[in-house]
Enzyme design. Structure first.
Site, PDB file in Angstrom:
ATOM      1  NE  ARG A 111      36.954  43.729  71.379  1.00 43.64           N
ATOM      2  CZ  ARG A 111      36.814  44.491  72.460  1.00 43.64           C
ATOM      3  NH1 ARG A 111      35.667  45.068  72.733  1.00 43.64           N
ATOM      4  NH2 ARG A 111      37.827  44.658  73.285  1.00 43.64           N
ATOM      5  CG  HIS A 155      35.801  48.880  70.692  1.00 42.94           C
ATOM      6  ND1 HIS A 155      34.553  48.351  70.480  1.00 42.94           N
ATOM      7  CD2 HIS A 155      35.733  50.183  70.324  1.00 42.94           C
ATOM      8  CE1 HIS A 155      33.747  49.301  70.018  1.00 42.94           C
ATOM      9  NE2 HIS A 155      34.446  50.414  69.907  1.00 42.94           N
ATOM     10  CE1 TYR A 202      39.550  47.409  76.864  1.00 44.19           C
ATOM     11  CE2 TYR A 202      38.528  45.258  77.122  1.00 44.19           C
ATOM     12  CZ  TYR A 202      38.925  46.305  76.317  1.00 44.19           C
ATOM     13  OH  TYR A 202      38.718  46.247  74.970  1.00 44.19           O
TER      14      TYR A 202
HETATM   15  C1  LIG Z   1      24.707  55.927  71.032  1.00 46.88           C
HETATM   16  C2  LIG Z   1      26.156  55.606  71.206  1.00 46.88           C
HETATM   17  N1  LIG Z   1      26.670  55.551  72.459  1.00 46.88           N
HETATM   18  C3  LIG Z   1      27.993  55.279  72.633  1.00 46.88           C
HETATM   19  C4  LIG Z   1      28.813  55.083  71.550  1.00 46.88           C
HETATM   20  C5  LIG Z   1      30.299  54.806  71.760  1.00 46.88           C
HETATM   21  N2  LIG Z   1      30.605  53.376  71.460  1.00 46.88           N
HETATM   22  C6  LIG Z   1      31.039  52.997  70.248  1.00 46.88           C
HETATM   23  S1  LIG Z   1      31.227  51.360  70.113  1.00 46.88           S
HETATM   24  C7  LIG Z   1      30.737  51.094  71.710  1.00 46.88           C
HETATM   25  C8  LIG Z   1      30.658  49.681  72.263  1.00 46.88           C
HETATM   26  C9  LIG Z   1      29.662  48.843  71.532  1.00 46.88           C
HETATM   27  O1  LIG Z   1      29.716  47.521  71.965  1.00 46.88           O
HETATM   28  P1  LIG Z   1      28.869  46.368  71.307  1.00 46.88           P
HETATM   29  O2  LIG Z   1      27.501  46.851  70.960  1.00 46.88           O
HETATM   30  O3  LIG Z   1      28.938  45.182  72.189  1.00 46.88           O
HETATM   31  O4  LIG Z   1      29.579  46.083  69.909  1.00 46.88           O
HETATM   32  P2  LIG Z   1      31.078  45.615  69.633  1.00 46.88           P
HETATM   33  O5  LIG Z   1      31.923  46.840  69.511  1.00 46.88           O
HETATM   34  O6  LIG Z   1      31.490  44.754  70.770  1.00 46.88           O
HETATM   35  O7  LIG Z   1      31.050  44.869  68.351  1.00 46.88           O
HETATM   36  C10 LIG Z   1      30.439  52.314  72.327  1.00 46.88           C
HETATM   37  C11 LIG Z   1      30.000  52.459  73.733  1.00 46.88           C
HETATM   38  C12 LIG Z   1      28.229  55.177  70.268  1.00 46.88           C
HETATM   39  N3  LIG Z   1      28.946  54.993  69.147  1.00 46.88           N
HETATM   40  N4  LIG Z   1      26.904  55.418  70.124  1.00 46.88           N
END
Ligand SMILES: Cc1ncc(C[n+]2csc(CCOP(=O)(O)OP(=O)(O)O)c2C)c(N)n1
Lengths: 430, 332
Positions: free
Chosen positions: A319, A323, A332
Site C-alpha cells: 500500500r 490507508h 507508524y
Molecule cells: C468489521 C470491521 N472492523 C473494523 C473496521 C475498521 N477498518 C476499516 S479498514 C480497516 C483495515 C483493513 O485492512 P485490510 O483488510 O488489510 O485492507 P486495506 O485497507 O489494507 O486495503 C479497519 C480495521 C471495519 N470497517 N469493519
C-alpha cells in the site's frame, strides 16, 4: 487423577517463565529499510498446473510467488498470459486512469468537496489486471479499494464522483460513505463498510449460480487484515464444501491501517496458505506484476468455469499511500518502505514491458497520463454541477426513508413527515 | 404447527423455483424439529441442503443468493445460535436495499425456533426478537397457530425484504396453556388448527383478534397468545386479545382501535423485560392512546436473567404473573 505439579504463579518458580508475543513490524518511522530477506521468486520459475488439478497440487504455489515480468521487462514462463499489445495497452490505460482518478479525488477531499477518500496506489494490478481476466458479467464482490474494477468495466467516472460527493446525482441517494459504489449493471456488488462481510456473500452468489446451472462465476476481494474476520473463514468453508465457482482474492498490501500483516497471522504463514487447509486451490502472486495477476485470475476463472471449484489468490503487494484520507502513514511506518519496495510499481512495470515489446514509448505514456488527468477533470466538473458534499444539492428528504423496506410502513411515513417539517425550521426557504 | 410449516415450505418449493432451503441438518434428516422432513427427497439437493455449522456462513451465503435472485429460506437451528450470523443480518441483509438504493435486495426468510418451555436451558430457550425489531430493514414475524404459521410463512417467503420468522417451539405440537404440569391438548382439537390445503397467504403487518372483549386489551404473540387466552378464560375476564403476528411491520391501527375501546392494556411476552418489545408497545400505547387509558399500561415478561434450566417454570411468565397483572389493571 494423576498428580501434576502446580505453579505458584509467581516469578522465581522453577518452571520456565512463559513470554507473551505481540507482533511488531520490522520497521517503524525513521528506520532504515532492508527488504533483502523477502523471498522473491524468479519470474517464470513457477510451474502452472492444469486448471482442473487437485487443490493440493497448488500447495507449493501458495508459499511461492508467481511472477511473470522480469527485471528485463520481458514476460517469462508458463504463467505468461500472452496478451496482445492492444489488451496490454487497455490495461495500462485503465491503470493510469485509476491513478489519475485517485489523485484528483484525494485533492477533492482535501479541498472539502467530500468527507473521505481511499486510494489504491500501487495496488492497481490487483483489481484492474485481475478483473480484466473475468467476463464482464461475472459478479464481483469488492472491498473498498477496488475502484479499478469499475473503471476497467467502463463505469462512468461522473457516476463515481457523484457517489463520492453524495450529491443529488448520486444514484445511491447519498446514503453510503464515499467510494462505496454499487452497480448492478456492471455486476459490481454494493460495497459494505463492515470488513469481510462480502466474502460469504460472494460464495453464496456463486453457489446460487451453480444451483441454477448459470455460467457466471463470482469473485471477491478482501484485504489481508480483514482475513482475520470470521466471515472470511466461513467463506472459505462454504466455498470448499459446495465447490463453489468463486475466486477469493486477498490483497496483501502489508498494512491494515497501522497494523502490519503480522496481526492477521501473516508472520507465520502466507495468506494463500490459508486456502490449502480448506482444500481450496491457492496461488500467491506478485501483486505488482499485472501479467501475473491477470494470469492467476484467469487460471482461477477457468477452474471455476470447469466446475473444478474455488481458488484463493493472495496478491502480494504494497500500500503505497495512506490507508485513507483520515490517516497519516508516516506516524507508524518507515517512509522508506514505499521507495524500497522490491516489487516496484505496477504501472511502471507494465509500461516498461510495453516499451520493451516496442509497443509503447515515453511520449505516448506522457500523453496518456495527460489525457487521463483531463478525463477525470472533465468528469469532476460535470459531477460538481450536481453539487458537492454538504452544499445543499442532495436528494429530497423523503428519500432518506425509502428503500428501508420495499414499501414504506406507517412509522417511516410518520418520521418522514417529521423530517420534512423540521426542514422548514432548520433551513427556511427564501 | 410443525406440519403447517412443512406444508408451507413444500408449497413454496413447488410454486417458485427460486426458493431454496438450507441449514444445519435440514436436508436428509429433515431438521431437528422435522420442519423440513421429506423436502430434500421431494425437491432435490439443489433446493434443500445441509450446511456447515456456521451461522455467519449460512446467512452470509443467503445474502449472496438473494442478491443473485434466489429466495433462500435458511433455518437457524435454535434462535440462540443466530448471534454468529447477526452481523450478516443486521449490517448486510437489513441494509442491502437501502445502501444500494434498490439495486440489490436480500429476500431471505430466516426461520428459527425460539422461546422456552421445553427444558432447553439457557442456550435453547431465548426470545431474541427485540434484537431484530430494533434493526431498520428487518421484518419480524411470529405465528401462534398452525393456520397462521402456514399463511405467514408463505407471505414471508414471497416478501422482498429480509424476514426473521420465529417459530414458538413450545407450541409446535399443541397450544400450550401455561400449565406445565397438566397435559397439553394436541393441535388437532384446537379451533385454529384447521389448515386448508394448498396455497394461501396472510399479509404481514396485520394483527389477529383472538377474542373480542371490553375489559382490557392484551397485546401478545407466539406461545403467550395461548397462555393469555387460558388465563382470561379461567378468570372470566372479558379481555380483547390481540395476536400481533408481525412485530415489524406492526399493526398500529388494530392496537389503537382496541385500546381506545377498552381503555386498559396488558402486554405479554416471554422475552426478558428490559428493552424488550413490550417496552416499545407500552411506549406506543402511551403516546397514542394516553387520553383513553384508565390504568397504566402493564407488562408481563420473562425475567432479566438467562433462561434457567431447572427453574424454567419459575422464569416462564405463566398464569400467576399474568393473572396478577390483569387484577392490577382492572383495579386501577
Ligand atoms: C468489521 C470491521 N472492523 C473494523 C473496521 C475498521 N477498518 C476499516 S479498514 C480497516 C483495515 C483493513 O485492512 P485490510 O483488510 O488489510 O485492507 P486495506 O485497507 O489494507 O486495503 C479497519 C480495521 C471495519 N470497517 N469493519
Amino acid at each position: 487423577m494423576a498428580t501434576r505439579p502446580s505453579g505458584t504463579g509467581q516469578a522465581g518458580h522453577n518452571r520456565p517463565a512463559l513470554s507473551f508475543h505481540v507482533p511488531e513490524p520490522k520497521y517503524r518511522p525513521g528506520d532504515a529499510v532492508d527488504f533483502s530477506d523477502l523471498k522473491i521468486s524468479e519470474p517464470g520459475a513457477q510451474p502452472r498446473p492444469d486448471e482442473t488439478c487437485l487443490a493440493i497440487e497448488t500447495a507449493p504455489l501458495a508459499n511461492d510467488l508467481i511472477r511473470v515480468l522480469g527485471d528485463d521487462n520481458q514476460a517469462h514462463g508458463p504463467w505468461d498470459p500472452r496478451l496482445d499489445p492492444e489488451t496490454l495497452r487497455a490495461m495500462l490505460r485503465n491503470m493510469a486512469l485509476t491513478r489519475a482518478f485517485d489523485e484528483r479525488m484525494y485533492r477533492g477531499q482535501r479541498q472539502g468537496k467530500t468527507s473521505f477518500y481511499m486510494k489504491c496506489t500501487g495496488e492497481e494490478a490487483t483489481s484492474i489486471a485481475a478483473s480484466m481476466a473475468l467476463a464482464a458479467d461475472d459478479m464481483v464482490f469488492p472491498s473498498y479499494r477496488q475502484q479499478g474494477i469499475l473503471i476497467a468495466r467502463g463505469y462512468p467516472l461522473v457516476e463515481m464522483i457523484n457517489q463520492i460527493y453524495s450529491n443529488r446525482g448520486d444514484k445511491l441517494k447519498g446514503r453510503q460513505l464515499p467510494i462505496m459504489y454499487s452497480s448492478r449493471a456492471h455486476s459490481f456488488f454494493t460495497i459494505s463498510g463492515n470488513l469481510a462481510t462480502q466474502t460469504p456473500q460472494a460464495v453464496g452468489w456463486a453457489m446460487a449460480s451453480a444451483m441454477r446451472g448459470d455460467s457466471r462465476i463470482a469473485a471477491t476481494w478482501v484485504g489481508e487484515g480483514s482475513t482475520a474476520e470470521g466471515d472470511f473463514h466461513a467463506a472459505c468453508l462454504f466455498a470448499t464444501v459446495y465447490n463453489a465457482p468463486v475466486i477469493l482474492n486477498v490483497v496483501n498490501n502489508q498494512w491494515a491501517i497501522s497494523s502490519f500483516s503480522g496481526f492477521a497471522g501473516g508472520e507465520r504463514a502466507t495468506f494463500a496458505a490459508r486456502g490449502v487447509g480448506y482444500g481450496i486451490a491457492s496461488l500467491r502472486v506478485d501483486g505488482n506484476d499485472p501479467l501475473a495477476c491477470y494470469a492467476a485470475e484467469l487460471w482461477a476463472a477457468n477452474r471455476a468455469r470447469a466446475n473444478a471449484g474455488p481458488t484463493l489468490i493472495e496478491h502480494f503487494s504494497y500500500r503505497a499511500e495512506g490507508h485513507s484520507t483520515s490517516d497519516d502513514p508516516s506516524q507508524y511506518r518507515s517512509a522508506q518502505e514505499r521507495a524500497e519496495w522490491p516489487l516496484g510499481d505496477p504501472i511502471m512495470r507494465l509500461k516498461d514491458h510495453l516499451i520493451a515489446l516496442g509497443e509503447w514509448d515515453d511520449e505516448r505514456q506522457e500523453k496518456l497520463d495527460l489525457e487521463s488527468a483531463e478525463q477525470v477533470k472533465a468528469a469532476t466538473k460535470e459531477a460538481e454541477k450536481n453539487g458537492i458534499l454538504g452544499h445543499g444539492l442532495h436528494h429530497p428528504f423523503h428519500t432518506m426513508f425509502e428503500d428501508v423496506f420495499e414499501e414504506l410502513p406507517w412509522h417511516l411515513e410518520e418520521q418522514a413527515a417529521q423530517a420534512i417539517r423540521e426542514r422548514e425550521i432548520k433551513w427556511p426557504q427564501p | 404447527m410443525i406440519e403447517a410449516i412443512n406444508d408451507a415450505l413444500d408449497i413454496m418449493l413447488s410454486h417458485d423455483p427460486t426458493v431454496i432451503i438450507m441449514g444445519e441438518d435440514v436436508g436428509y434428516f429433515g431438521g431437528v424439529f422435522r420442519a423440513t422432513a421429506g423436502l430434500q427427497e421431494k425437491h432435490g439437493k439443489n433446493r434443500v441442503f445441509d450446511t456447515p455449522i456456521s451461522e455467519c456462513g449460512i446467512i452470509g451465503a443467503a445474502v449472496g443468493m438473494g442478491a443473485y435472485g434466489l429466495r433462500p429460506v435458511p433455518e437457524i437451528q435454535f434462535a440462540d445460535y443466530i448471534y454468529p450470523g447477526m452481523d450478516q443480518l443486521i449490517s448486510e441483509a437489513a441494509r442491502l436495499r437501502y445502501r444500494s438504493a434498490g439495486e440489490f435486495i436480500a429476500p431471505l426468510t430466516v426461520r428459527s425456533p425460539f422461546g422456552g418451555g421445553i427444558f432447553g436451558g439457557q442456550t435453547h430457550s431465548q426470545s431474541p426478537e427485540s434484537l431484530f425489531t430494533h434493526v431498520a430493514g428487518l421484518k419480524t414475524v411470529i405465528p401462534s397457530t398452525p393456520y397462521d404459521a402456514k399463511g405467514l410463512l408463505i407471505a414471508a417467503i414471497e416478501d422482498n425484504d429480509p424476514v426473521i420468522f420465529f417459530e414458538p417451539k413450545r407450541i409446535y405440537n399443541g397450544p400450550f396453556n401455561g400449565y406445565y404440569d397438566k397435559p397439553v391438548e394436541p393441535w388437532k382439537n384446537h379451533k385454529d388448527s384447521r389448515v386448508p390445503e394448498g396455497y394461501y397467504s396472510i399479509p404481514l403487518g396485520k394483527a389477529r383478534t383472538v377474542r373480542k372483549g371490553d375489559a382490557l386489551t392484551v397485546l401478545t404473540y407466539g406461545t403467550m397468545v395461548h397462555v393469555s387466552e387460558a388465563v382470561c378464560r379461567e378468570k372470566g375476564v372479558d379481555a380483547e386479545i390481540i395476536d400481533l403476528r408481525t412485530l415489524v411491520p406492526l399493526d398500529i391501527e388494530a392496537i389503537e382501535a382496541s385500546v381506545e375501546k377498552t381503555g386498559r392494556c396488558l402486554i405479554v411476552h416471554e422475552a426478558t423485560r428490559t428493552s424488550g418489545f413490550g417496552a416499545e408497545l407500552s411506549a406506543l400505547v402511551t403516546e397514542r392512546c394516553f387520553y383513553h387509558l384508565e390504568a397504566p399500561v402493564e407488562r408481563v415478561t420473562g425475567f432479566d436473567t438467562p433462561y434457567p434450566h431447572s427453574l424454567e417454570w419459575a422464569y416462564f411468565p405463566g398464569p400467576i404473573r399474568i393473572g396478577e397483572a390483569i387484577d392490577k389493571i382492572l383495579e386501577a
